[in-house]
Write an enzyme that holds these catalytic residues in place. Structure first.
Site, PDB file in Angstrom:
ATOM      1  CE  LYS A 139      -3.800  -2.358   2.336  1.00 53.58           C
ATOM      2  NZ  LYS A 139      -4.410  -2.699   3.635  1.00 53.58           N
TER       3      LYS A 139
ATOM      4  CG  ASP B  88      -9.238   0.631   5.678  1.00 50.59           C
ATOM      5  OD1 ASP B  88      -9.008   0.349   4.479  1.00 50.59           O
ATOM      6  OD2 ASP B  88      -8.480   0.336   6.614  1.00 50.59           O
TER       7      ASP B  88
ATOM      8  CD  GLN C  12      -3.118  -4.398   6.855  1.00 51.68           C
ATOM      9  OE1 GLN C  12      -3.020  -3.436   6.097  1.00 51.68           O
ATOM     10  NE2 GLN C  12      -3.826  -5.472   6.532  1.00 51.68           N
TER      11      GLN C  12
END
Ligand code: NAP
Length: 295
Positions: free
Chosen positions: A55, A122, A99
């Site tokens: 990412k 997210d 994460q």
């Protein structure tokens, strides 16, 4: 026999990444703003490390500044929440990505809820979920948004289509259902307690499969002409003694029945990261009241 189109998620993702990069250049030229994405990694899970590294690399390739916070496995919830509070007020950071999974002693929902919703790239914060379902301006979870982009490319209109979403997780199934509903599909969510799943799937004009069960969906569960987006990724033993990645849908059996299908790998995986970069770019504009690029 019907010819099944292979939906190339990698090519679409490459295009989206290029669009994000161009928009980041325009943002910097117009307002001096360089979008920033901070990934927070707690512990040393090897898969999570790879995801975070990928990412970060992808962000950097588009001109988004990539920050990373690595915390030890023993980090307390209070310490993690303190870091989130710091990132919330750091103006260089437009997107905060924690994460998952977190170590067992930390409640992930508490951490997600602590993220400033305007930086929640997210799209997991309750405020963004609520806005998504109620038709407001949300940051939308990356995987389902990537699925929607591919569906929009393949289908001239989604309105009125029977859409079946297999799997009801918070990160894929539920937001996918919200997005399809917003497109005026007739949506059915199928889960592990659903009865007669093949019969429900046979009604689908659009099928999004996100269960993580290798090749669970057989060819004869598909309605001829259905558009299939396969989110599942599982590693199984291959005939040559090695292993291979497969989706939730038996790809070979779908040939000649489905109208179009995403492969695994090369389908939704690349779209997820591209949509994360898109969300970061959008967050950088929205937080400053700038008009958003239409990408
Ligand atoms: P998850 O949280 O484990 O959820 C799985 C869902 O599938 C649950 O709703 C579960 O039902 C349902 N389910 C499980 N077995 C079933 C069965 N036999 N029949 C019907 N429904 C069943 O999984 P997830 O996080 O959504 O991920 C799903 C898959 O997508 C995984 O393979 C994951 O690796 C993949 N994925 C890929 C990407 C990407 O970027 N490509 C991103 C995210 C996820 P219940 O709710 O009733 O338990």
């Amino acid at each position: 026999m019907l010819e099944t189109k292979r939906i190339d998620g990698k090519a679409r993702a490459d295009r989206l990444v290029a669009e994000v990069a161009a928009a980041a250049v325009a943002l910097k030229a117009g307002s001096g703003v360089v979008p920033g994405l901070c990934a927070v990694l707690v512990g040393s899970d090897p898969a999570s490390r790879i995801y975070v590294r990928n990412k970060g690399k992808a962000a950097a390739s588009t001109g988004i500044t990539s920050f990373q916070e690595n915390l030890p496995e023993t980090t307390s919830a209070a310490e993690l929440l303190a870091l989130i509070a710091k990132l919330n007020v750091d103006d260089r950071v437009d997107g905060i990505l924690v994460q998952l999974p977190l170590p067992k002693h930390i409640d992930p929902q508490r951490v997600i809820d602590a993220i400033d919703p305007s930086k929640d790239v997210d799209g997991f914060h309750a405020q963004n979920i609520g806005r998504l379902w109620s038709g407001g301006k949300a940051l939308v979870p990356c995987t389902p948004y990537g699925c929607l982009m591919l569906l929009r490319d393949v289908l001239p209109s989604l309105a009125g289509a029977e859409a079946v979403v297999l799997g009801r997780s918070n990160i894929v199934g539920k937001p996918m259902a919200a997005l399809l509903l917003a497109e005026n599909c007739t949506v059915t969510l199928v889960h592990s307690k659903s009865r007669n799943i093949p019969a429900i799937l046979r009604r689908a004009d659009i099928l999004v499969a996100a269960v993580g069960r290798p090749e669970m969906v057989r060819g004869d569960w598909l309605k001829p002409g259905v558009t299939v987006v396969d989110v599942g990724i599982s590693r199984i033993a291959a005939a040559d003694g090695k292993s291979k990645l497969v989706g939730d849908v038996a790809f070979a059996e779908a040939q000649g029945i489905a109208g179009a299908i995403t492969p695994v790998p090369g389908g939704i995986g690349p779209m997820t990261i591209a949509c994360l970069l898109r969300n970061t770019l959008i967050a950088a504009h929205r937080r400053r009241g700038l008009s958003e690029p239409a990408i």
